[in-house]
Motif scaffolding. Sequence first.
Motif, PDB file in Angstrom:
ATOM      1  N   CYS A 271      -0.400  -0.417  -6.909  1.00  0.00           N
ATOM      2  CA  CYS A 271      -0.787  -0.790  -5.553  1.00  0.00           C
ATOM      3  C   CYS A 271      -1.920   0.109  -5.074  1.00  0.00           C
ATOM      4  O   CYS A 271      -2.113   1.212  -5.595  1.00  0.00           O
ATOM      5  CB  CYS A 271       0.403  -0.697  -4.600  1.00  0.00           C
ATOM      6  SG  CYS A 271       0.932   0.990  -4.242  1.00  0.00           S
ATOM      7  N   PRO A 272      -2.690  -0.324  -4.083  1.00  0.00           N
ATOM      8  CA  PRO A 272      -3.706   0.552  -3.497  1.00  0.00           C
ATOM      9  C   PRO A 272      -3.062   1.810  -2.911  1.00  0.00           C
ATOM     10  O   PRO A 272      -1.970   1.758  -2.359  1.00  0.00           O
ATOM     11  CB  PRO A 272      -4.324  -0.320  -2.391  1.00  0.00           C
ATOM     12  CG  PRO A 272      -4.065  -1.719  -2.832  1.00  0.00           C
ATOM     13  CD  PRO A 272      -2.726  -1.684  -3.495  1.00  0.00           C
ATOM     14  N   VAL A 273      -3.753   2.934  -3.070  1.00  0.00           N
ATOM     15  CA  VAL A 273      -3.256   4.219  -2.568  1.00  0.00           C
ATOM     16  C   VAL A 273      -4.225   4.756  -1.526  1.00  0.00           C
ATOM     17  O   VAL A 273      -5.416   4.929  -1.803  1.00  0.00           O
ATOM     18  CB  VAL A 273      -3.085   5.243  -3.697  1.00  0.00           C
ATOM     19  CG1 VAL A 273      -2.562   6.572  -3.130  1.00  0.00           C
ATOM     20  CG2 VAL A 273      -2.131   4.717  -4.767  1.00  0.00           C
TER      21      VAL A 273
ATOM     22  N   PHE B 248      -9.211  -5.447  -1.261  1.00  0.00           N
ATOM     23  CA  PHE B 248      -9.322  -4.819   0.056  1.00  0.00           C
ATOM     24  C   PHE B 248      -9.406  -5.875   1.141  1.00  0.00           C
ATOM     25  O   PHE B 248      -8.766  -5.752   2.194  1.00  0.00           O
ATOM     26  CB  PHE B 248     -10.547  -3.908   0.119  1.00  0.00           C
ATOM     27  CG  PHE B 248     -10.771  -3.312   1.479  1.00  0.00           C
ATOM     28  CD1 PHE B 248      -9.964  -2.296   1.945  1.00  0.00           C
ATOM     29  CD2 PHE B 248     -11.772  -3.798   2.312  1.00  0.00           C
ATOM     30  CE1 PHE B 248     -10.147  -1.754   3.207  1.00  0.00           C
ATOM     31  CE2 PHE B 248     -11.967  -3.264   3.575  1.00  0.00           C
ATOM     32  CZ  PHE B 248     -11.148  -2.234   4.021  1.00  0.00           C
ATOM     33  N   GLN B 249     -10.180  -6.906   0.898  1.00  0.00           N
ATOM     34  CA  GLN B 249     -10.288  -7.989   1.884  1.00  0.00           C
ATOM     35  C   GLN B 249      -8.921  -8.614   2.134  1.00  0.00           C
ATOM     36  O   GLN B 249      -8.558  -8.909   3.283  1.00  0.00           O
ATOM     37  CB  GLN B 249     -11.269  -9.037   1.395  1.00  0.00           C
ATOM     38  CG  GLN B 249     -11.505 -10.171   2.407  1.00  0.00           C
ATOM     39  CD  GLN B 249     -12.400 -11.251   1.843  1.00  0.00           C
ATOM     40  OE1 GLN B 249     -12.197 -11.720   0.721  1.00  0.00           O
ATOM     41  NE2 GLN B 249     -13.405 -11.655   2.601  1.00  0.00           N
TER      42      GLN B 249
ATOM     43  N   GLU C 122      -3.271  12.898  -7.899  1.00  0.00           N
ATOM     44  CA  GLU C 122      -4.118  12.303  -8.939  1.00  0.00           C
ATOM     45  C   GLU C 122      -3.287  11.478  -9.915  1.00  0.00           C
ATOM     46  O   GLU C 122      -3.652  10.352 -10.282  1.00  0.00           O
ATOM     47  CB  GLU C 122      -4.870  13.419  -9.676  1.00  0.00           C
ATOM     48  CG  GLU C 122      -5.923  12.918 -10.658  1.00  0.00           C
ATOM     49  CD  GLU C 122      -5.384  12.806 -12.070  1.00  0.00           C
ATOM     50  OE1 GLU C 122      -6.052  12.172 -12.909  1.00  0.00           O
ATOM     51  OE2 GLU C 122      -4.284  13.344 -12.331  1.00  0.00           O
ATOM     52  N   ARG C 123      -2.158  11.996 -10.343  1.00  0.00           N
ATOM     53  CA  ARG C 123      -1.317  11.281 -11.308  1.00  0.00           C
ATOM     54  C   ARG C 123      -0.744  10.008 -10.689  1.00  0.00           C
ATOM     55  O   ARG C 123      -0.600   8.989 -11.368  1.00  0.00           O
ATOM     56  CB  ARG C 123      -0.194  12.194 -11.799  1.00  0.00           C
ATOM     57  CG  ARG C 123      -0.688  13.395 -12.585  1.00  0.00           C
ATOM     58  CD  ARG C 123       0.454  14.287 -13.001  1.00  0.00           C
ATOM     59  NE  ARG C 123       1.280  13.655 -14.036  1.00  0.00           N
ATOM     60  CZ  ARG C 123       2.450  14.143 -14.438  1.00  0.00           C
ATOM     61  NH1 ARG C 123       2.943  15.238 -13.874  1.00  0.00           N
ATOM     62  NH2 ARG C 123       3.133  13.523 -15.382  1.00  0.00           N
ATOM     63  N   THR C 124      -0.440  10.072  -9.414  1.00  0.00           N
ATOM     64  CA  THR C 124       0.073   8.880  -8.734  1.00  0.00           C
ATOM     65  C   THR C 124      -1.007   7.812  -8.637  1.00  0.00           C
ATOM     66  O   THR C 124      -0.786   6.640  -8.973  1.00  0.00           O
ATOM     67  CB  THR C 124       0.572   9.244  -7.323  1.00  0.00           C
ATOM     68  OG1 THR C 124       1.649  10.185  -7.427  1.00  0.00           O
ATOM     69  CG2 THR C 124       1.045   8.007  -6.576  1.00  0.00           C
ATOM     70  N   ILE C 125      -2.201   8.200  -8.208  1.00  0.00           N
ATOM     71  CA  ILE C 125      -3.285   7.240  -8.008  1.00  0.00           C
ATOM     72  C   ILE C 125      -3.656   6.538  -9.301  1.00  0.00           C
ATOM     73  O   ILE C 125      -3.921   5.334  -9.308  1.00  0.00           O
ATOM     74  CB  ILE C 125      -4.511   7.946  -7.395  1.00  0.00           C
ATOM     75  CG1 ILE C 125      -4.217   8.340  -5.941  1.00  0.00           C
ATOM     76  CG2 ILE C 125      -5.755   7.069  -7.465  1.00  0.00           C
ATOM     77  CD1 ILE C 125      -5.228   9.290  -5.347  1.00  0.00           C
ATOM     78  N   ARG C 126      -3.648   7.253 -10.418  1.00  0.00           N
ATOM     79  CA  ARG C 126      -4.073   6.629 -11.671  1.00  0.00           C
ATOM     80  C   ARG C 126      -2.967   5.830 -12.343  1.00  0.00           C
ATOM     81  O   ARG C 126      -3.225   5.177 -13.357  1.00  0.00           O
ATOM     82  CB  ARG C 126      -4.618   7.672 -12.636  1.00  0.00           C
ATOM     83  CG  ARG C 126      -3.625   8.675 -13.174  1.00  0.00           C
ATOM     84  CD  ARG C 126      -4.331   9.606 -14.182  1.00  0.00           C
ATOM     85  NE  ARG C 126      -3.561  10.796 -14.486  1.00  0.00           N
ATOM     86  CZ  ARG C 126      -2.595  10.864 -15.399  1.00  0.00           C
ATOM     87  NH1 ARG C 126      -2.250   9.787 -16.068  1.00  0.00           N
ATOM     88  NH2 ARG C 126      -1.971  11.995 -15.631  1.00  0.00           N
TER      89      ARG C 126
ATOM     90  N   ILE D  85       0.850  -1.189   0.000  1.00  0.00           N
ATOM     91  CA  ILE D  85       0.000   0.000   0.000  1.00  0.00           C
ATOM     92  C   ILE D  85       0.886   1.240   0.000  1.00  0.00           C
ATOM     93  O   ILE D  85       1.991   1.224   0.562  1.00  0.00           O
ATOM     94  CB  ILE D  85      -0.948  -0.007   1.225  1.00  0.00           C
ATOM     95  CG1 ILE D  85      -2.021   1.068   1.103  1.00  0.00           C
ATOM     96  CG2 ILE D  85      -0.174   0.135   2.525  1.00  0.00           C
ATOM     97  CD1 ILE D  85      -3.099   0.973   2.183  1.00  0.00           C
ATOM     98  N   LEU D  86       0.420   2.290  -0.657  1.00  0.00           N
ATOM     99  CA  LEU D  86       1.091   3.590  -0.644  1.00  0.00           C
ATOM    100  C   LEU D  86       0.199   4.568   0.103  1.00  0.00           C
ATOM    101  O   LEU D  86      -0.993   4.676  -0.191  1.00  0.00           O
ATOM    102  CB  LEU D  86       1.329   4.082  -2.074  1.00  0.00           C
ATOM    103  CG  LEU D  86       1.781   5.535  -2.232  1.00  0.00           C
ATOM    104  CD1 LEU D  86       3.174   5.747  -1.642  1.00  0.00           C
ATOM    105  CD2 LEU D  86       1.750   5.960  -3.705  1.00  0.00           C
ATOM    106  N   VAL D  87       0.767   5.276   1.061  1.00  0.00           N
ATOM    107  CA  VAL D  87       0.011   6.263   1.838  1.00  0.00           C
ATOM    108  C   VAL D  87       0.509   7.654   1.466  1.00  0.00           C
ATOM    109  O   VAL D  87       1.722   7.914   1.502  1.00  0.00           O
ATOM    110  CB  VAL D  87       0.175   6.037   3.356  1.00  0.00           C
ATOM    111  CG1 VAL D  87      -0.749   6.977   4.131  1.00  0.00           C
ATOM    112  CG2 VAL D  87      -0.119   4.582   3.723  1.00  0.00           C
ATOM    113  N   ILE D  88      -0.408   8.524   1.100  1.00  0.00           N
ATOM    114  CA  ILE D  88      -0.058   9.890   0.746  1.00  0.00           C
ATOM    115  C   ILE D  88      -0.951  10.862   1.505  1.00  0.00           C
ATOM    116  O   ILE D  88      -2.022  10.496   2.000  1.00  0.00           O
ATOM    117  CB  ILE D  88      -0.198  10.150  -0.772  1.00  0.00           C
ATOM    118  CG1 ILE D  88      -1.646   9.940  -1.226  1.00  0.00           C
ATOM    119  CG2 ILE D  88       0.756   9.255  -1.559  1.00  0.00           C
ATOM    120  CD1 ILE D  88      -1.884  10.269  -2.708  1.00  0.00           C
ATOM    121  N   GLY D  89      -0.503  12.110   1.594  1.00  0.00           N
ATOM    122  CA  GLY D  89      -1.324  13.137   2.215  1.00  0.00           C
ATOM    123  C   GLY D  89      -2.388  13.635   1.258  1.00  0.00           C
ATOM    124  O   GLY D  89      -2.359  13.348   0.056  1.00  0.00           O
TER     125      GLY D  89
END
Length: 287
Positions: free
Chosen positions: A126-128, A159-160, A118-122, A97-101
């Motif tokens: 991995c889940p952001v 997610f599960q 936005e550019r990172t998420i798309r 997982i990647l965690v961002i502010g």
Amino acid sequence: MKTIMVATDLSERSDRALRRATLLARQFEAAMLLIHVVDDDQPRRIVDVEWDEASTLLRQMAATLRDVDGVACEPRVILASPFVGIAQAVADAAPDILVIGSHRRQVLRDVFVGTTAERTIRSVECPVLMANATPAGHYRHVLQTTDLSDGSRDALLRFQALGLGDHARTSLIYVFDAPALRLAFSHSIPKDDQKHYLEDEQRDAALELARFLSSTNLARLRQIVRYEASQAPHEILKAATEEHADLIVMSTHGRSGLAKMLIGSVTEQVLKTAQIDVLAIPPQRGE
């Protein structure tokens, strides 16, 4: 969950992301990768100063995480444009997982498309997790979303597998449309007929949701079927408030996000305006 990456720009927004990542790392006994990207499109002397300062700060933060929080943490300073640096770090390390502010919200205009977030998420696989709220503990109520698409089903299963909802109350919301109530002549339909029509549509939507979940082991999720009285993102956020949810889970590719490099419009709007944390889950490679 074994590896958590957190990207920090050393701002207050990133402090929330770091704290949430720390809570997750302790919960899952996971290792943390703490990254900061120094923009290389600057004069060399500025790049060198920022590199040295960021390296010192990240080493101090990593030491605190190890000594105070008991979290194994590796700091990395990357020289690149912010988006490219984060995407490359994710590709190299393959975190769970990647965690961002949260993204920067302007006073008069909420800009999301084209931002680093936005550019990172798309783009990453991995889940952001966008940490919007100040963390106060583990998640208590997770609101998962579905549009009954294959991408949505895959996101629910991913997610599960992460285990983020194992010790939280979890609900699943499906926002359905009632086309006849949107027609130009709908005002001429008697109120009782509108009510009966909406009840029928809600019953059909509940059956659709049940069929959708029958092919998974998620049928025991608490299910919420909600009429799209306004736009779907608003209904999701309204339900999150009513349900006191502290995490919304969404697929980045649903019925409205078929192109490879696009975020579904509903997900985009929720990411843009949510005041609580949002987990955006992309399709797995090859899908």
